[in-house]
Design a protein around this motif. Structure first.
Motif, mmCIF file in Angstrom:
data_model
loop_
_atom_site.group_PDB
_atom_site.id
_atom_site.type_symbol
_atom_site.label_atom_id
_atom_site.label_comp_id
_atom_site.label_asym_id
_atom_site.label_seq_id
_atom_site.Cartn_x
_atom_site.Cartn_y
_atom_site.Cartn_z
ATOM 1 N N CYS A 107 31.416 36.809 43.731
ATOM 2 C CA CYS A 107 30.003 37.126 43.888
ATOM 3 C C CYS A 107 29.452 36.785 45.458
ATOM 4 O O CYS A 107 28.655 37.658 45.978
ATOM 5 C CB CYS A 107 29.017 36.314 43.246
ATOM 6 S SG CYS A 107 27.180 36.224 43.405
ATOM 7 N N ALA A 108 29.861 35.743 45.749
ATOM 8 C CA ALA A 108 29.392 35.326 47.273
ATOM 9 C C ALA A 108 30.298 35.812 48.286
ATOM 10 O O ALA A 108 29.775 36.141 49.460
ATOM 11 C CB ALA A 108 29.257 33.957 47.462
ATOM 12 N N ASP A 109 31.447 36.155 48.000
ATOM 13 C CA ASP A 109 32.630 36.723 48.912
ATOM 14 C C ASP A 109 33.026 37.983 48.894
ATOM 15 O O ASP A 109 33.712 38.250 47.845
ATOM 16 C CB ASP A 109 33.761 35.539 48.996
ATOM 17 C CG ASP A 109 34.676 36.211 49.762
ATOM 18 O OD1 ASP A 109 34.508 37.043 50.747
ATOM 19 O OD2 ASP A 109 35.938 35.338 50.056
ATOM 20 N N HIS A 110 32.462 38.928 49.473
ATOM 21 C CA HIS A 110 32.677 40.373 49.214
ATOM 22 C C HIS A 110 33.990 40.811 49.972
ATOM 23 O O HIS A 110 34.239 41.861 50.141
ATOM 24 C CB HIS A 110 31.758 41.449 49.312
ATOM 25 C CG HIS A 110 31.018 41.273 48.104
ATOM 26 N ND1 HIS A 110 29.970 42.153 47.967
ATOM 27 C CD2 HIS A 110 30.917 40.434 46.995
ATOM 28 C CE1 HIS A 110 29.438 42.023 46.596
ATOM 29 N NE2 HIS A 110 29.672 41.076 46.090
ATOM 30 N N THR A 125 29.373 43.061 59.147
ATOM 31 C CA THR A 125 30.184 41.893 58.977
ATOM 32 C C THR A 125 29.334 41.132 57.975
ATOM 33 O O THR A 125 29.856 40.259 57.125
ATOM 34 C CB THR A 125 30.321 41.169 60.136
ATOM 35 O OG1 THR A 125 31.126 41.912 61.003
ATOM 36 C CG2 THR A 125 30.905 39.874 60.013
ATOM 37 N N ASP A 126 28.013 41.221 58.027
ATOM 38 C CA ASP A 126 27.263 40.073 56.876
ATOM 39 C C ASP A 126 27.115 40.668 55.833
ATOM 40 O O ASP A 126 26.582 39.797 54.775
ATOM 41 C CB ASP A 126 25.934 39.761 57.708
ATOM 42 C CG ASP A 126 25.017 40.957 57.894
ATOM 43 O OD1 ASP A 126 25.422 42.045 57.779
ATOM 44 O OD2 ASP A 126 24.058 40.771 58.652
ATOM 45 N N SER A 127 27.793 41.818 55.310
ATOM 46 C CA SER A 127 27.534 42.183 53.835
ATOM 47 C C SER A 127 28.746 41.537 53.173
ATOM 48 O O SER A 127 28.851 41.611 52.043
ATOM 49 C CB SER A 127 27.833 43.804 53.865
ATOM 50 O OG SER A 127 29.035 44.096 54.463
ATOM 51 N N THR A 128 29.567 40.546 53.845
ATOM 52 C CA THR A 128 30.420 39.986 53.320
ATOM 53 C C THR A 128 29.735 38.915 52.233
ATOM 54 O O THR A 128 30.096 38.500 51.215
ATOM 55 C CB THR A 128 31.207 39.044 54.251
ATOM 56 O OG1 THR A 128 31.899 39.764 55.158
ATOM 57 C CG2 THR A 128 32.366 38.035 53.547
ATOM 58 N N ASP A 129 28.397 38.559 52.658
ATOM 59 C CA ASP A 129 27.481 37.758 51.712
ATOM 60 C C ASP A 129 27.372 38.485 50.425
ATOM 61 O O ASP A 129 25.865 39.079 50.689
ATOM 62 C CB ASP A 129 26.519 36.965 52.568
ATOM 63 C CG ASP A 129 25.864 36.082 51.765
ATOM 64 O OD1 ASP A 129 26.035 35.878 50.592
ATOM 65 O OD2 ASP A 129 24.860 35.555 52.218
ATOM 66 N N GLY A 130 27.734 38.577 49.305
ATOM 67 C CA GLY A 130 27.511 39.344 48.417
ATOM 68 C C GLY A 130 26.233 38.726 47.806
ATOM 69 O O GLY A 130 25.537 39.674 46.810
ATOM 70 N N PRO A 160 29.008 30.417 58.336
ATOM 71 C CA PRO A 160 27.761 29.977 58.376
ATOM 72 C C PRO A 160 27.015 31.127 59.344
ATOM 73 O O PRO A 160 25.888 31.373 58.998
ATOM 74 C CB PRO A 160 27.562 28.673 59.200
ATOM 75 C CG PRO A 160 29.131 28.220 59.129
ATOM 76 C CD PRO A 160 30.004 29.127 58.559
ATOM 77 N N ILE A 161 27.986 31.692 60.299
ATOM 78 C CA ILE A 161 27.178 32.811 60.881
ATOM 79 C C ILE A 161 26.938 33.831 60.329
ATOM 80 O O ILE A 161 25.755 34.519 60.519
ATOM 81 C CB ILE A 161 28.189 33.138 62.040
ATOM 82 C CG1 ILE A 161 28.809 31.856 62.958
ATOM 83 C CG2 ILE A 161 27.712 34.228 63.141
ATOM 84 C CD1 ILE A 161 30.124 32.176 63.721
ATOM 85 N N ILE A 162 27.850 34.258 59.252
ATOM 86 C CA ILE A 162 27.678 35.452 58.445
ATOM 87 C C ILE A 162 26.450 35.151 57.789
ATOM 88 O O ILE A 162 25.298 36.170 57.416
ATOM 89 C CB ILE A 162 28.943 35.701 57.642
ATOM 90 C CG1 ILE A 162 29.927 36.337 58.374
ATOM 91 C CG2 ILE A 162 28.608 36.652 56.292
ATOM 92 C CD1 ILE A 162 31.135 36.220 57.667
ATOM 93 N N GLU A 163 26.095 33.848 57.189
ATOM 94 C CA GLU A 163 25.031 33.897 56.144
ATOM 95 C C GLU A 163 23.784 33.839 56.997
ATOM 96 O O GLU A 163 22.728 34.143 56.629
ATOM 97 C CB GLU A 163 25.288 32.169 55.660
ATOM 98 C CG GLU A 163 25.984 32.605 54.299
ATOM 99 C CD GLU A 163 26.380 31.269 53.504
ATOM 100 O OE1 GLU A 163 25.765 30.209 54.008
ATOM 101 O OE2 GLU A 163 27.108 31.411 52.563
#
Lengths: 355, 444
Positions: free
Chosen positions: B385-388, B136-141, B420-423
């Motif tokens: 870039c930030a949202d994959h 899930t946290d790989s959403t943060d590109g 925020p949880i992902i980040e």
């Protein structure tokens, strides 16, 4: 002609205790070491390091761990993967509990924890033997997998139980590249093999073999059965634990408890059955067979038969060929690849003359 | 004899010439897709459908348009059996490309393989596409520049389900006091979303009952007895493989209505519902792409590829099923990324690094969806870039005993809440690995 022992005498007691008595053997070993440390890192590519050499080395080590227990001490076990898992998760966890713990030390620590767990599951071996012991080690297999999945503490709070490798730094050097990971693996695997090769020729190794061949007789001549069996479990689990850490850290880089399931235990067991029980070299041969043959089959079928058969059937065909090869091989040489090697060696001594 | 030699020489020269010509022709204009497929083993149903759809779409682009801007698409398969080590071996074998055609992106469709090749593909600068699944946290590109959980990550999945239940109950405020049970597969995949469900239950005040089903999930009597005692308003089924039909059958036995069971993204295929027979009737599940063959792109594939006898599916009846359509959707996204990257870097075979730029700039609005013939099949999507992830929306479908019927418009996940949880998680990862996150404001 080239491989003769005539004229080679031991003049000192130390020389008599050498693992490799002939200069030809020693020369071959040095040549192999030179190849492994000097040449391969230069000429190898990423594919060879990551997909072939590293898993081959790690599985050889795992095979060695089980071989000490099963091949030398005669205690059947199906819990190899569980002890590998303990090693991997323990080194991972210790890295976090003790920040700054050197990587190599965390491998050792993982092995020590695995050894402790191995001793606990080895306790039943004092009362039960053979297939019944197999079942009790099977319990270790299921219990460890369940424990690591159930409690997120072991994976540092990761709810899904997946651990990832820390940066592979040894004394300031980064071994993160494929060649670096290969060298790191080799440098951990090799000393353990040297240790094991000497161990099985020591008095402990001889005690193991006595227990394996007939434990009542061993007890009668004064071998402490309890200590011998438990030491076998401890040392075997230690080596399996280190192999588990390497599997997680230098090979895959990440692992979940399910990666150390029963089929991994079977894989390690097949390595020593195919390679040769009670043989140090057999672990390498068995691991090479298990790692390389499926890849060779898959590449061959991909290049020769693709387009002729549907992809799914091609895969099943490979499995059939692999299975048939194993069966044929075990009929032809039930004592494993190491026995074949010994046969060739005996012939080489006489070559070019015939038997 | 001399004559013979002469002919032989001529033949050799000719053969060499041909080989050289064909080699340069291939190297000149092909883009390669390494496929870590699985067609045998316990998950073969998913693998054959997904990779069948993916390959058919690539074939379709080749046959209809002669590739992307004249760059032909090529691919080769390597069997993983969904086993991590085999997946790693395949990745290493295929990553270099084929006959000089560079690899565009890897699409393993396996959580385990994706985890194991995540750092490798980042080091090799090859995009790793984990459509509808993955970390899930790989959403943060900014921390994971080469990983793309396209369309829907696991957190968005449960958030969208809760939002749907809220809609059905007449607003999210009505969730207070409701009871929702989640029946999850006892594996890393199954447990991944538990913290988010707990968070949502605190936020909206519903009561959560979590029930684990041990792998593989063919024994669920006690779990469903608990459900009968607790009487939850909804049951979320987070299953995989054989666990799904068994859940539906056991639900029927214990008298729980199928139309109050909501299946997640891996409980949503024909292969999950059909084996349960009548017990599955009314079963609801989420999907990022409806099944069906009515979409123009699928009609195109049927006409150009299947009818020409070049389809990849062994069983033609599976055309238009959930897994197959996911493969097609995955193909559309990959090809679009190549197309976008070509617009920037030139109409030639591209490196993984260049294709990554294309993925980061994926943008599907209704107009573009219409152009590729996938309106209604694919959700509107915009990556950065930030949202994959880009989308985060699902539709709900219901099994009528024979096939899936879509019963809702796109339902959006509460992505603001999840970000925020992902980040937090991605920054923790960055710290562990010593990664300095990219500054996304500086990326173009």
């Amino acid at each position: 002609m080239f491989y003769q022992e005539s004229g080679q005498f031991s003049t000192r007691y130390r020389q008599d205790g050498r693992a490799l008595r002939l200069w030809q053997q020693r020369a071959a070993l040095w040549a192999l070491l030179l190849l492994a440390f000097g040449l391969l890192p230069v000429i190898g590519n990423d594919y060879w390091f990551s997909a072939i050499l590293i898993p081959f080395l790690v599985l050889s080590l795992a095979g060695l761990g089980l071989n000490l227990l099963t091949g030398y001490a005669g205690q059947l076990s199906l819990g190899s993967a569980a002890f590998m898992a303990v090693g991997a998760f323990a080194s991972y966890k210790l890295q976090f509990l003790l920040p700054g713990l050197p990587l190599l030390l965390s491998f050792v620590a993982g092995g020590v924890v695995a050894a402790a767990v191995g001793v606990v599951f080895g306790l039943p071996s004092l009362r039960i033997k053979g297939f019944y012991l197999l079942v009790s080690t099977l319990a270790a297999q299921f219990f460890v997998e369940w424990l690591l999945t159930k409690f997120a503490w072991f994976s540092n709070g990761n709810e899904s139980g997946v651990i990832t490798a820390p940066p592979l730094l040894v004394a300031g050097h980064d071994f993160g590249s494929p060649a670096g990971r290969y060298l790191l693996t080799l440098s951990v695997v090799l000393p353990l093999f040297v240790l094991a090769a000497n161990l099985v020729r020591s008095s402990l190794g001889r005690n193991w073999m006595a227990v394996r061949d007939m434990d009542t007789a061993a007890a009668v001549i004064g071998i402490p059965i309890l200590r011998t069996k438990l030491l076998a479990f401890a040392i075997s689990s230690f080596i399996l634990g280190v192999a588990g850490s390497l599997w997680a850290f230098t090979y895959l880089g990440t692992v979940e408890p399910h990666g150390f399931d029963l089929s991994r235990s079977f894989q390690v067991l097949f390595i020593i059955i195919l390679g040769g029980m009670g043989s140090i070299l057999g672990n390498f041969l068995g691991a090479a067979f298990i790692v390389l043959l499926p890849i060779v089959l898959s590449i061959l079928s991909g290049s020769l038969l693709s387009g002729v058969l549907p992809a799914g059937q091609l895969e099943n065909l490979q499995k059939i060929i692999f299975g048939v090869l194993i069966i044929l091989f075990l009929i032809k040489e039930p004592d494993g690849l190491a026995r074949l090697w010994q046969g060739w060696r005996a012939r080489a001594r006489l070559w070019p003359l015939r038997f | 004899m001399k004559n013979h030699l002469h002919t032989l020489k001529g033949a050799v020269v000719l053969a060499l010439g041909l080989a050289a010509a064909s080699a340069t022709a291939q190297a000149g204009g092909e883009q390669y897709f390494p496929l870590q497929s699985y067609r045998v083993g316990p998950y073969a149903a998913g693998g054959t459908g997904f990779f069948g759809g993916f390959i058919d779409y690539l074939q379709y682009v080749n046959l209809k348009e002669g590739g992307v801007n004249g760059v032909k698409l090529t691919w080769s398969e390597c069997e993983t059996e969904y086993v991590v080590e085999k997946g790693v071996e395949c990745y290493e074998r295929l990553k270099k490309g084929l006959n000089g055609a560079p690899a565009a992106a890897t699409n393993p469709l396996s959580v385990g393989i994706a985890y194991a090749t995540l750092e490798r593909s980042t080091a090799d600068k090859l995009p790793l596409i984990t459509i509808n699944h993955g970390r899930t946290d790989s959403t943060d590109g900014s921390v994971f520049p080469y990983v793309f959980p396209l369309q829907l990550n696991p957190y968005s999945e449960v958030s969208a389900i809760i939002n749907y239940i809220g809609q059905k109950s007449g607003g999210l405020s009505k969730l207070k006091g409701k009871k929702i049970a989640v029946l999850y597969h006892g594996s890393p995949y199954g447990k991944e979303t538990n913290p988010i469900l707990e968070l949502l239950s605190k936020k909206y005040g519903f009561q959560l009952v979590s029930l684990e089903v041990p792998h593989p999930g063919n024994e669920q009597q006690s779990q469903w007895l608990t459900i009968r005692q607790q009487k939850p308003d909804w049951v979320i089924l987070r299953g995989w493989g054989v666990m799904n039909p068994v859940a539906l059958k056991t639900a029927q036995k214990t008298g729980y209505p199928a139309d109050h069971i909501i299946g997640n993204i891996w409980s949503n295929s024909e292969e999950d519902a059909a084996p349960a027979g009548a017990a599955a009737k009314g079963f609801i599940s989420i999907t990022t792409h409806p099944s069906g063959t009515q979409f123009p792109v699928l009609q195109g594939i049927k006409k150009t590829v299947l009818d020409a006898g070049k389809g990849n599916l062994a069983d033609a009846k599976r055309f238009g099923t959930v897994y197959y359509n996911l493969g097609v959707v995955n193909g559309i996204l990959n090809v679009e990324a190549v197309r976008l990257a070509q617009a920037r870097f030139g109409k030639k075979p591209l490196t993984g690094e260049q294709v990554r730029w294309g993925f980061e700039h994926l943008h599907f609005d209704d107009k573009r969806l219409k152009e590729v013939g996938a309106l209604g099949l694919l959700q509107p999507l915009q990556l950065s870039c930030a949202d994959h992830e880009g989308g985060g929306a699902v539709r709900f479908q219901q099994w009528d005993g024979q096939q899936w019927k879509v019963i809702s418009p796109w339902v959006q996940a509460d992505r603001k809440l999840l970000r925020p949880i992902i980040e937090d998680s991605s920054h923790k990862y960055a710290k562990e690995k010593g990664i300095t996150p990219r500054d996304c404001s500086k990326e173009s």
